[in-house]
Design a protein around this motif. Structure first.
Motif, PDB file in Angstrom:
ATOM      1  N   LYS A  22      23.266  -5.184  10.208  1.00 10.02           N
ATOM      2  CA  LYS A  22      22.343  -4.523  11.127  1.00 10.02           C
ATOM      3  C   LYS A  22      22.222  -3.060  10.721  1.00 10.02           C
ATOM      4  O   LYS A  22      23.210  -2.335  10.696  1.00 10.02           O
ATOM      5  CB  LYS A  22      22.866  -4.636  12.555  1.00 10.02           C
ATOM      6  CG  LYS A  22      21.902  -4.106  13.589  1.00 10.02           C
ATOM      7  CD  LYS A  22      22.370  -4.436  14.994  1.00 10.02           C
ATOM      8  CE  LYS A  22      21.380  -3.896  15.995  1.00 10.02           C
ATOM      9  NZ  LYS A  22      21.938  -2.892  16.851  1.00 10.02           N
ATOM     10  N   TYR A  23      21.018  -2.668  10.364  1.00 10.04           N
ATOM     11  CA  TYR A  23      20.774  -1.308   9.876  1.00 10.04           C
ATOM     12  C   TYR A  23      20.747  -0.310  11.030  1.00 10.04           C
ATOM     13  O   TYR A  23      20.416  -0.668  12.160  1.00 10.04           O
ATOM     14  CB  TYR A  23      19.428  -1.248   9.140  1.00 10.04           C
ATOM     15  CG  TYR A  23      19.425  -2.013   7.847  1.00 10.04           C
ATOM     16  CD1 TYR A  23      19.932  -1.444   6.697  1.00 10.04           C
ATOM     17  CD2 TYR A  23      18.926  -3.305   7.780  1.00 10.04           C
ATOM     18  CE1 TYR A  23      19.935  -2.144   5.500  1.00 10.04           C
ATOM     19  CE2 TYR A  23      18.927  -4.014   6.591  1.00 10.04           C
ATOM     20  CZ  TYR A  23      19.433  -3.426   5.450  1.00 10.04           C
ATOM     21  OH  TYR A  23      19.441  -4.113   4.270  1.00 10.04           O
TER      22      TYR A  23
ATOM     23  N   TYR B 217      20.353   1.669  -7.956  1.00 10.66           N
ATOM     24  CA  TYR B 217      21.202   2.559  -7.171  1.00 10.66           C
ATOM     25  C   TYR B 217      22.676   2.176  -7.230  1.00 10.66           C
ATOM     26  O   TYR B 217      23.016   1.009  -7.357  1.00 10.66           O
ATOM     27  CB  TYR B 217      20.761   2.561  -5.700  1.00 10.66           C
ATOM     28  CG  TYR B 217      19.349   3.025  -5.512  1.00 10.66           C
ATOM     29  CD1 TYR B 217      19.024   4.373  -5.578  1.00 10.66           C
ATOM     30  CD2 TYR B 217      18.322   2.114  -5.275  1.00 10.66           C
ATOM     31  CE1 TYR B 217      17.723   4.805  -5.408  1.00 10.66           C
ATOM     32  CE2 TYR B 217      17.018   2.544  -5.103  1.00 10.66           C
ATOM     33  CZ  TYR B 217      16.718   3.889  -5.175  1.00 10.66           C
ATOM     34  OH  TYR B 217      15.442   4.314  -5.016  1.00 10.66           O
ATOM     35  N   THR B 218      23.523   3.195  -7.115  1.00  7.07           N
ATOM     36  CA  THR B 218      24.954   2.970  -6.944  1.00  7.07           C
ATOM     37  C   THR B 218      25.388   3.676  -5.671  1.00  7.07           C
ATOM     38  O   THR B 218      24.765   4.651  -5.250  1.00  7.07           O
ATOM     39  CB  THR B 218      25.773   3.512  -8.136  1.00  7.07           C
ATOM     40  OG1 THR B 218      25.459   4.892  -8.295  1.00  7.07           O
ATOM     41  CG2 THR B 218      25.479   2.761  -9.403  1.00  7.07           C
ATOM     42  N   LEU B 219      26.429   3.167  -5.083  1.00 10.13           N
ATOM     43  CA  LEU B 219      26.930   3.720  -3.826  1.00 10.13           C
ATOM     44  C   LEU B 219      28.379   4.108  -4.051  1.00 10.13           C
ATOM     45  O   LEU B 219      29.211   3.246  -4.302  1.00 10.13           O
ATOM     46  CB  LEU B 219      26.827   2.651  -2.738  1.00 10.13           C
ATOM     47  CG  LEU B 219      26.795   3.118  -1.300  1.00 10.13           C
ATOM     48  CD1 LEU B 219      25.430   3.699  -1.000  1.00 10.13           C
ATOM     49  CD2 LEU B 219      27.081   1.985  -0.368  1.00 10.13           C
TER      50      LEU B 219
ATOM     51  N   ARG C 238      29.431   7.325   5.589  1.00 10.15           N
ATOM     52  CA  ARG C 238      28.507   7.612   4.484  1.00 10.15           C
ATOM     53  C   ARG C 238      27.099   7.873   5.020  1.00 10.15           C
ATOM     54  O   ARG C 238      26.388   8.749   4.513  1.00 10.15           O
ATOM     55  CB  ARG C 238      28.498   6.421   3.524  1.00 10.15           C
ATOM     56  CG  ARG C 238      27.789   6.690   2.257  1.00 10.15           C
ATOM     57  CD  ARG C 238      28.618   7.606   1.409  1.00 10.15           C
ATOM     58  NE  ARG C 238      27.864   8.046   0.262  1.00 10.15           N
ATOM     59  CZ  ARG C 238      28.179   9.109  -0.459  1.00 10.15           C
ATOM     60  NH1 ARG C 238      29.219   9.827  -0.162  1.00 10.15           N
ATOM     61  NH2 ARG C 238      27.457   9.445  -1.482  1.00 10.15           N
ATOM     62  N   PHE C 239      26.682   7.115   6.034  1.00  9.87           N
ATOM     63  CA  PHE C 239      25.351   7.288   6.622  1.00  9.87           C
ATOM     64  C   PHE C 239      25.218   8.663   7.268  1.00  9.87           C
ATOM     65  O   PHE C 239      24.185   9.317   7.147  1.00  9.87           O
ATOM     66  CB  PHE C 239      25.086   6.192   7.663  1.00  9.87           C
ATOM     67  CG  PHE C 239      23.806   6.376   8.425  1.00  9.87           C
ATOM     68  CD1 PHE C 239      22.586   6.231   7.798  1.00  9.87           C
ATOM     69  CD2 PHE C 239      23.828   6.714   9.774  1.00  9.87           C
ATOM     70  CE1 PHE C 239      21.398   6.398   8.488  1.00  9.87           C
ATOM     71  CE2 PHE C 239      22.643   6.885  10.471  1.00  9.87           C
ATOM     72  CZ  PHE C 239      21.424   6.733   9.832  1.00  9.87           C
TER      73      PHE C 239
ATOM     74  N   ASN D  20      22.568   8.624   0.042  1.00  9.45           N
ATOM     75  CA  ASN D  20      22.194   7.213  -0.150  1.00  9.45           C
ATOM     76  C   ASN D  20      21.281   6.721   0.963  1.00  9.45           C
ATOM     77  O   ASN D  20      21.464   5.639   1.513  1.00  9.45           O
ATOM     78  CB  ASN D  20      23.433   6.315  -0.248  1.00  9.45           C
ATOM     79  CG  ASN D  20      24.395   6.765  -1.314  1.00  9.45           C
ATOM     80  OD1 ASN D  20      25.443   7.318  -1.019  1.00  9.45           O
ATOM     81  ND2 ASN D  20      24.039   6.558  -2.560  1.00  9.45           N
ATOM     82  N   ARG D  21      20.274   7.504   1.281  1.00 10.08           N
ATOM     83  CA  ARG D  21      19.349   7.174   2.371  1.00 10.08           C
ATOM     84  C   ARG D  21      18.676   5.826   2.162  1.00 10.08           C
ATOM     85  O   ARG D  21      18.457   5.074   3.109  1.00 10.08           O
ATOM     86  CB  ARG D  21      18.317   8.287   2.489  1.00 10.08           C
ATOM     87  CG  ARG D  21      17.477   8.230   3.732  1.00 10.08           C
ATOM     88  CD  ARG D  21      16.588   9.431   3.825  1.00 10.08           C
ATOM     89  NE  ARG D  21      17.342  10.668   3.949  1.00 10.08           N
ATOM     90  CZ  ARG D  21      17.634  11.245   5.102  1.00 10.08           C
ATOM     91  NH1 ARG D  21      17.261  10.689   6.219  1.00 10.08           N
ATOM     92  NH2 ARG D  21      18.305  12.363   5.137  1.00 10.08           N
TER      93      ARG D  21
END
Length: 135
Positions: free
Chosen positions: A48-49, A85-87, A120-121, A126-127
């Protein structure tokens, strides 16, 4: 063949319950294992975002909208689409294959993953990873 499905690579799940969800590879098994004789990887993804936060929201509402729900799963390489992308979130110490064996271990690992992803958010990096795929 070059191995490009490495840990911390952002992927999109293509099949199953979490199809269309973004995930990050925690560990990859290129040669497979005894019970899964094909290339697969352990992923931690977003179930769930977080919702969109606006300026007039109270701090309580902002905290509620910034919540993330996550999932842990072993996925076949055929069922993931790698992205560019990398996280850089360190999930190796939190999530491993043993954490999927029992329900309570999985719940504990999921909660720890959720905390790392929410942290992180909130940093604002990393949007792309924290936005829903539009399709």
């Amino acid at each position: 063949m070059v191995k490009f499905l490495k840990p911390n690579k952002a992927v999109i799940i293509l099949q199953g319950r979490y199809a269309g969800r973004k995930a990050v590879i925690v560990k990859s098994f290129d040669d497979g294992t005894r019970d899964r004789p094909y290339g697969h990887c352990l992923v931690a993804g977003i179930k769930k975002y977080p919702s969109k936060v606006i300026r007039k929201d109270s701090s309580k509402k902002t905290a509620k909208k910034s919540r993330v729900k996550c999932f842990l799963k072993l996925v076949n390489y055929q069922h993931v689409m790698p992205t560019r992308y990398t996280l850089d979130v360190d999930l190796k110490d939190v999530v491993n294959v043993d954490s999927l064996q029992s329900k309570d271990k999985k719940v504990f690992a999921c909660k720890a993953t959720k905390e790392k992803l929410e942290e992180r958010f909130k940093t604002g990096k990393n949007r792309w990873f924290f936005t829903k795929l539009r399709f």
